[in-house]
Design an enzyme around this catalytic site. Structure first.
Site, short mmCIF file in Angstrom:
data_model
loop_
_atom_site.label_atom_id
_atom_site.label_comp_id
_atom_site.label_asym_id
_atom_site.label_seq_id
_atom_site.Cartn_x
_atom_site.Cartn_y
_atom_site.Cartn_z
N ASP A 185 5.02 -7.26 3.12
CA ASP A 185 5.75 -6.57 2.05
C ASP A 185 6.85 -7.46 1.53
O ASP A 185 7.58 -8.09 2.30
CB ASP A 185 6.35 -5.27 2.61
CG ASP A 185 7.06 -4.45 1.55
OD1 ASP A 185 6.80 -4.66 0.35
OD2 ASP A 185 7.86 -3.57 1.93
N SER B 207 9.21 3.39 1.35
CA SER B 207 10.00 2.84 0.27
C SER B 207 11.23 3.69 -0.04
O SER B 207 12.02 3.99 0.86
CB SER B 207 9.10 2.66 -0.96
OG SER B 207 9.69 1.82 -1.92
N HIS C 233 3.48 -3.17 1.86
CA HIS C 233 4.35 -2.03 1.65
C HIS C 233 3.67 -0.73 2.06
O HIS C 233 4.32 0.18 2.57
CB HIS C 233 4.72 -1.98 0.16
CG HIS C 233 5.92 -1.16 -0.16
ND1 HIS C 233 7.17 -1.46 0.32
CD2 HIS C 233 6.06 -0.06 -0.94
CE1 HIS C 233 8.04 -0.58 -0.15
NE2 HIS C 233 7.39 0.29 -0.91
#
Length: 436
Positions: free
Chosen positions: A359, A159, A416
């Site tokens: 994600d 991220s 994610h």
């Protein structure tokens, strides 16, 4: 010269032979930890797990993990929720990176996790400053654990951690070449990385429509909000762009009835309360707390009792996380694609980009978009390379396309948090990155 293999000794004994002072932290794994004062009043915490080997630990690569946010904790979330040896209930994890690698968790930027600042002026304000802080942290790490100076090291991330990792890798490489740090940096992995926020936001609506999560009306509702975000980015109104990104996510929550941004297939209860965020900074904080920092009561309890007491740490875990995000508010939506391109063009580091297919917050279409818009020197070689399946035990866990020092991985059945969602696919990627 490769040291001789020694059979039948414990990891602790091997560490003694290698003149490493073994520590017992949380769990049975041999560990080390410490603080680095990266700037006056800015204290960065790191936590090292030695590889579970009965030979010399230095025969295994060192893998660094950077969490996202900004403000989320590597030593907490990455360690106990994704890839460390124990889960949040302190039970052994079936799939842990520590089985095959030395793993270094860093609470970064300063103020994340157990890292802390003694003055609000010490919070990082830009990605470049974060990168410099991380290089300084590594200088302190090698001073405390000099046995790792020649060990191949790879930065991995998730991220917003990917945004930080790209510039960290570039600055670290330059420092190595300048001789200001002795180390053996080999590559960087950018996982579901917040590299080009505009491309992520602008693909939200198409991705949700094509996966059946919204209808055409919902598509246009989300796209209108995304367009406002894009316009703010195009005019360099960075704080407004962060506000509008949060507003766009709020529209998505309303249209989908609270889809999970980290894995679109996660089951969501219809009774879950809907929250409405306005496009202003104060209301953005609540959304960030829910969808970016990923607070967990069980994790918070573990970190501020068992972990804090065992490691004898001075700070309260997570106490400054909100302030970390706020200090980077105007930097949050700025892209770093140009940094990734410089890493590819100006270094010999391996660069792997990987994305979980489920994600949403950093969706695969947006990630592929910014990669294909880059024009590094060997772009055409990669563009025309064949995409091949990633097969583990006869199962296709994803796909990859690589050329020279760059690879793109599509990871199946993962959101994610790729290491937690598809450990087999992630293990194959790591083995490829590190040649371990």
């Amino acid at each position: 010269m490769t040291p001789p293999r020694i059979v039948g000794l414990t990891v602790a004994c091997i560490l003694c032979i290698c003149n490493v002072q073994a520590k017992r932290g949380v769990g049975d794994n041999t560990q080390d930890w410490g603080y680095a004062e990266v700037r006056p009043g800015a204290h960065m915490f790191w936590w090292l797990y030695y590889a579970n080997v009965t030979t010399d630990f230095a025969e295994k690569p060192l893998v660094i993990w950077l969490q996202g946010g900004p403000g989320a904790s590597s030593t907490g979330y990455g360690n106990f929720m994704e890839l460390g040896p124990l889960d949040v209930n302190l039970n052994p994890r079936n799939h842990t990176w520590v089985r095959d690698y030395n793993v270094l968790f860093i609470d970064n930027p300063v103020g994340s996790g157990f890292s802390y600042v003694t003055s609000s002026a010490a919070f990082a304000r830009t990605n470049a400053q974060i990168a410099d802080d991380l290089v300084e942290c590594m200088r302190a790490f090698y001073k405390q654990v000099p046995q790792f100076k020649n060990v191949p090291v790879y930065i991995t991330s998730e991220s917003y951690g990917g945004k930080m990792a790209a510039e960290f890798a570039f600055n670290w490489y330059k420092a190595e070449k300048a001789g200001s740090i002795k180390s053996n940096l080999k590559g960087v992995g950018l996982g579901d990385a917040w590299i080009s926020p505009e491309d992520s936001v602008m693909t939200y609506a198409p991705y949700l429509l094509q996966t059946g999560m919204i209808d055409t009306r919902g598509y246009f509702d989300i796209q209108r909000a995304a367009n406002r975000t894009r316009d703010a980015v195009k005019t360099n109104q960075w704080s407004l762009a962060t506000n509008l990104w949060a507003y766009t996510e709020n529209v998505i929550m309303r249209v989908t009835r609270n889809i999970d941004f980290y894995n679109i297939l996660t089951k969501v209860r219809t009774s879950q309360a809907m929250r409405v965020f306005q496009d202003n900074k104060e209301s953005t904080k609540s959304l960030v707390r829910e969808t970016v920092l990923r607070d967990d009561e069980g994790l918070n309890m573990l970190m501020n009792t068992k972990v804090k007491d065992t490691l004898k740490l001075p700070s309260i875990w997570g106490a400054q996380s909100d302030k970390v995000f706020n200090s980077l508010y105007a930097d949050f939506m700025k892209p770093v694609t140009q940094v990734v391109q410089r890493v590819l063009d100006e270094t010999n580091l391996k660069v792997f980009v990987y994305s979980g297919q489920l994600d949403l917050i950093v969706d695969t279409p947006g990630t592929l978009l910014w990669v294909e818009k880059m024009r590094w020197a060997r772009y055409l070689e990669w563009k025309t390379a064949q995409r091949v399946p990633v097969v583990v035990d006869g199962v296709i866990e994803g796909y990859q396309k690589s050329s020279s020092n760059f690879a793109f991985y599509w990871i199946n059945r993962a959101g994610h948090m790729v290491p937690a969602d598809n450990p087999a696919g992630m293990s194959a990627l790591l083995a490829d990155l590190t040649q371990n």
